[in-house]
Scaffold this motif. Structure first.
Motif, PDB file in Angstrom:
ATOM      1  N   ARG A 115     -41.134 -13.813-113.043  1.00  0.00           N
ATOM      2  CA  ARG A 115     -40.948 -13.980-111.592  1.00  0.00           C
ATOM      3  C   ARG A 115     -40.749 -12.625-110.919  1.00  0.00           C
ATOM      4  O   ARG A 115     -41.272 -12.379-109.834  1.00  0.00           O
ATOM      5  CB  ARG A 115     -39.746 -14.881-111.314  1.00  0.00           C
ATOM      6  CG  ARG A 115     -40.027 -16.358-111.515  1.00  0.00           C
ATOM      7  CD  ARG A 115     -38.932 -17.204-110.894  1.00  0.00           C
ATOM      8  NE  ARG A 115     -37.602 -16.871-111.389  1.00  0.00           N
ATOM      9  CZ  ARG A 115     -36.995 -17.462-112.415  1.00  0.00           C
ATOM     10  NH1 ARG A 115     -37.606 -18.442-113.055  1.00  0.00           N
ATOM     11  NH2 ARG A 115     -35.787 -17.104-112.777  1.00  0.00           N
ATOM     12  N   HIS A 119     -43.145 -10.968-108.079  1.00  0.00           N
ATOM     13  CA  HIS A 119     -42.585 -10.574-106.774  1.00  0.00           C
ATOM     14  C   HIS A 119     -42.931  -9.124-106.463  1.00  0.00           C
ATOM     15  O   HIS A 119     -43.328  -8.796-105.334  1.00  0.00           O
ATOM     16  CB  HIS A 119     -41.087 -10.769-106.767  1.00  0.00           C
ATOM     17  CG  HIS A 119     -40.434 -10.329-105.493  1.00  0.00           C
ATOM     18  ND1 HIS A 119     -40.574 -11.047-104.333  1.00  0.00           N
ATOM     19  CD2 HIS A 119     -39.659  -9.253-105.197  1.00  0.00           C
ATOM     20  CE1 HIS A 119     -39.921 -10.412-103.363  1.00  0.00           C
ATOM     21  NE2 HIS A 119     -39.339  -9.328-103.882  1.00  0.00           N
ATOM     22  N   THR A 123     -45.328  -7.547-103.254  1.00  0.00           N
ATOM     23  CA  THR A 123     -44.818  -6.631-102.244  1.00  0.00           C
ATOM     24  C   THR A 123     -45.608  -5.340-102.155  1.00  0.00           C
ATOM     25  O   THR A 123     -45.436  -4.577-101.213  1.00  0.00           O
ATOM     26  CB  THR A 123     -43.342  -6.290-102.533  1.00  0.00           C
ATOM     27  OG1 THR A 123     -43.244  -5.723-103.830  1.00  0.00           O
ATOM     28  CG2 THR A 123     -42.479  -7.508-102.402  1.00  0.00           C
TER      29      THR A 123
END
Length: 124
Positions: A115, A119, A123
């Motif tokens: 995860r 993430h 970004t």
């Protein structure tokens, strides 16, 4: 350069005005007919001074007398005969110590790592 002289001039004028007002409040420039600072101090000194105590930080009331401990003569109790248990209790084995593999849930750790990687990829 002119601005620098102007700023120093304004700062010095503000200082002088502040000094004049504070000295006027302290009584260095008295009005006509008002007592000067020296007269006020003389009036305070001439008044009957309050006598100071000889020990200003001493307690006002004496402390109560200390209680004397009572000494009681007591006879020591007679030791009782120790009774041996007929059957000794069974000895229990201590619980096994946890290992590092049991403390860390690897599937949960891997899911969290994935995860975090997803993430950080989003970004960018």
């Amino acid at each position: 350069m002119k601005q620098r002289f102007l700023m120093w001039g304004l700062a010095s004028i503000a200082f002088v005005v502040t000094l004049a007002i504070s000295s006027w409040h302290e009584g260095l420039w008295p009005y006509d007919g008002t007592p000067t600072r020296g007269n006020r101090v003389a009036a305070l000194v001439s008044a009957d001074p309050v006598p100071l105590p000889s020990q200003p930080f001493a307690p006002e009331h004496p402390a109560p007398p200390a209680a004397t401990p009572l000494v009681v003569a007591a006879t020591p109790p007679q030791p009782k005969a120790l009774q041996q248990p007929e059957t000794p209790p069974p000895e229990e084995a201590p619980p096994p110590m946890p290992t590092a593999e049991q403390e860390v849930d690897t599937t949960e750790f891997l899911a969290h790592r994935d995860r975090a990687a997803q993430h950080s990829a989003r970004t960018r």
